[in-house]
Design an enzyme around this catalytic site. Structure first.
Site, short mmCIF file in Angstrom:
data_model
loop_
_atom_site.label_atom_id
_atom_site.label_comp_id
_atom_site.label_asym_id
_atom_site.label_seq_id
_atom_site.Cartn_x
_atom_site.Cartn_y
_atom_site.Cartn_z
N GLY A 1 -9.98 6.06 -47.48
CA GLY A 1 -9.78 4.60 -47.65
C GLY A 1 -10.22 4.15 -49.16
N GLY B 1 -10.44 1.18 -50.00
CA GLY B 1 -10.51 -0.30 -50.44
C GLY B 1 -11.88 -0.41 -51.65
CG PHE B 2 -13.46 -4.47 -52.24
CD1 PHE B 2 -13.42 -4.53 -53.65
CD2 PHE B 2 -12.69 -4.97 -51.30
CE1 PHE B 2 -12.75 -5.59 -54.35
CE2 PHE B 2 -11.92 -6.11 -51.88
CZ PHE B 2 -11.75 -6.15 -53.36
CB VAL C 1 -6.94 10.34 -41.89
CG1 VAL C 1 -7.66 11.07 -40.93
CG2 VAL C 1 -7.19 10.43 -43.10
CD GLU D 1 -8.82 -18.33 -50.08
OE1 GLU D 1 -8.44 -17.21 -49.53
OE2 GLU D 1 -9.53 -18.54 -50.69
CG ASP E 1 -13.82 -5.61 -43.78
OD1 ASP E 1 -14.83 -5.76 -44.22
OD2 ASP E 1 -12.75 -6.07 -43.96
CB ALA F 1 -14.73 -8.40 -51.00
#
Lengths: 430, 430
Positions: free
Chosen positions: B12, B14-15, B81, B173, B302, B318
């Site tokens: 992964g 991501g962050f 994966v 948002e 997450d 995040a």
């Protein structure tokens, strides 16, 4: 009392259609409807930059609706034209038919595979944003696959071989950009491959590339391409294209990525008209740009076959399309004012092709440019013509940035559409 | 003599995964492999801006490969994966299995439809770039359809009704941005409709929106949304979603566009592990971020269910993911140095939600912000965290531009993928 409203329908929001609409858009008593199946005007000359991850789609495209917002008499409709009913003077769309007093057809061209449509999935053309992002996906994915392919040198060589079919400006610009990208942009990002191992082959059926340009310019372009590491194969016809690569001039070339930049044909819409077409399907028009026998129907831009003073058809260039759009619109205004129509005459804006990120060739009437000077000229001209200040600003900055850093702003591999409804898995290895 | 190399596999980009890789990337004797099915890192907090045509995909995403180019011990692989073989200590991929000494799982979450997966095509979530551009396509297309739909007021009303399900930050948002766009950005572009006729409904199952925020902030957000014309329906459960719209709290709401911002579940990869999961499918980890019984396997971001000092699970934010990624990587380094591991403790970075283009709510420890000040803070924080200077620059300019002009840079309706191989028809009405 007001005179009866004159209904003008324009099909196509490219250079020709857009500029026709602008001429008519604020004229009293004229009601313009512009139809397009896309909601945006596309600046095609820079499409290859999107394919090569140098620019974002929205840098070279902007919504037709907002581009024409200032023109109060123009209505923009996102719709598909089914056919044109010339006798009834109606444009038949997916929705209600649109009656017209004047019709301007500006539907442009599409790629032609010389009757070998089965080649298309293996060698996408470069006419739409979707094709550009698809080509981007294929090129970048090939490098990613090669990075993983550590045990099979042949397969890796195939993955790192890129074939561009067609030596016109688009083909030349694509080949140069791929070579550049693999040499500089990607050079430091990979561990187990050296992107410089990549092979770029430009295949041209004619005796030389850039056939429309003066021979010295073509030679100069070939040398510049060679310096970038592009192999230029001329007088070489492609006889087969499939998932493994191509066959050309008796050689079979294993290549994971093949891009089609050869041959175009006019929009199929022309065939439905029942009027004379040229072999590429372009509609024959008189020098006033209307179809013979149909003074109310104009065809302009790449879709039109219009002869110049010497009796040669005008080339499919953006400035030709732009000027023809305006000229057809002005002839409509002349009709309304009871004045005689004028024949179209092209004010030559020259031709250019960029090679990589610092060279180009260009000709303007008798003048010829090469190298960095030509590239600067290319840059200025294209930025100038890019529609919308915001776009221009973004492009200048993005190019300035990637020029300085060799980075590519838009190097994303976005997934095919069948994943659209798959749930989000960003940052996810599965 | 060099000590044996320690193989760390990160799943992964991501962050969490990215920051773990950065901690380990230049450490002698560590060999990092980062796997992701995408070639780019996505800045998810701004994904809704892409969906609302305020930003380009590449403004909020950049290639993992180039982000980690400086880290010589990191190998980035684009791969899927299949499963994790904990006993054998192997990551099974589409290609060769990858053995590891340490594994860091950072696969994030995906949208959950509470077992009503059939809703998904009618109400896409917002977790990927593809979903963002699809939502953009749906919203803009709805306005285009409404423009054509002159004879059927009911259908038009349906086309101009936008439902956002889920009153968390993303939902808030999105709803604010749609309302803003229809009121300002599109207001002058249409002839036969007034985009202000559009209806935006935010549906929240809980008693109030922004449940994770302090109540006064939620109230403030509701008022700001109301001023933009957004209807906020709280304590309202969605009972049905189909092509015609939704049913919620006994009302049936005809709506052409429904967007899903409610409920997430962790990556399905966790289920294959055979270790304890929480109801959302997140993997239970000890406070040192590894799975109990598997000290060599860390789960972060997450995807992890990790309890804080008070015994509450950390939220899916995040900054939490970023800090957990680093913390797991540092625990690996502590192992290698023979030092004891440290428990994860979160340095609170606060929470924010933007509402339209000039308001926001935010809380940072005991402090609370609302209105324009909060929006400015939101802007600065997000630009600061955007990865890569070029991106930041582009975003600032694009926002500055659209703030001044109300224009949207990226208002393109790109076609679904099945048209990819259709030949180019840009500027063509067919």
């Amino acid at each position: 009392m007001t005179e009866p409203v004159c209904r003008v329908v324009i099909v196509g929001g490219g250079f020709a259609g857009l500029n026709a609409a602008k001429v008519l858009g604020n004229v009293q008593g004229v009601e313009v409807t512009l139809l397009d199946s896309r909601n945006y005007h596309l600046f095609q000359p820079l499409l290859y930059q999107v394919a090569m991850a140098g620019l974002n789609p929205s840098d070279i495209a902007s919504p037709i609706r907002s581009m024409l917002a200032r023109y109060r008499n123009v209505r923009v409709l996102l719709d598909e034209v089914v056919t044109i009913d010339l006798p009834r003077r109606q444009v038949v769309t997916r929705d209600d038919p649109l009656p017209y007093d004047y019709l301007i057809l500006a539907c442009g061209t599409q790629h032609a595979y010389f009757g070998r449509d089965e080649w298309e999935p293996h060698a996408p053309g470069l006419k739409t944003l979707e094709q550009a992002t698809e080509i981007r996906r294929r090129v970048l994915t090939a490098f990613e696959e090669a990075e993983k392919c550590t045990d099979d040198p042949e397969r890796r060589r195939q993955l790192l071989t890129f074939v561009v079919v067609g030596g016109g400006p688009t083909g030349v610009e694509l080949a140069g950009a791929i070579a550049e990208m693999s040499r500089f942009t990607l050079a430091h990002d990979f561990r187990s491959i050296d992107p410089r191992m990549s092979q770029v082959i430009l295949v041209e059926g004619g005796a030389r590339i850039l056939g429309a340009f003066a021979e010295p310019l073509a030679d100069n372009a070939s040398r510049s391409l060679a310096r970038l590491g592009v192999q230029v194969w001329t007088s070489c016809l492609v006889t087969s294209v499939d998932a493994n690569g191509i066959e050309a001039c008796e050689k079979s070339v294993p290549a994971a990525t093949v891009i089609w930049a050869a041959g175009v044909e006019a929009s199929p819409l022309g065939r439905g008209l029942g009027v004379p077409l040229d072999p590429q399907g372009r509609v024959h028009v008189e020098r006033t740009l209307n179809i013979r026998g149909y003074p109310e129907v104009f065809v302009v831009g790449d879709q039109a076959h219009c002869l110049d003073e010497e009796g040669n058809p005008y080339p499919g260039l953006a400035p030709v399309a732009l000027q023809q759009g305006r000229s057809a619109a002005r002839n409509i205004l002349r009709d309304l004012a009871g004045r005689p129509r004028r024949e179209f005459s092209y004010l030559d804006k020259g031709m250019m092709a960029a090679i990589g990120r610092s060279k180009a060739v260009g000709q303007f009437r008798k003048m010829r440019f090469t190298g960095f000077i030509a590239w600067l000229a290319w840059l200025l001209v294209h930025i100038y013509y890019l529609t919308g200040f915001a776009n221009r600003l973004m492009v200048v900055l993005q190019w300035g940035w990637s020029y300085l850093t060799f980075k590519r702003g838009a190097r994303l591999i976005t997934q095919p559409d069948w994943r659209l409804y798959k749930r989000g898995r960003s940052g996810d290895g599965r």
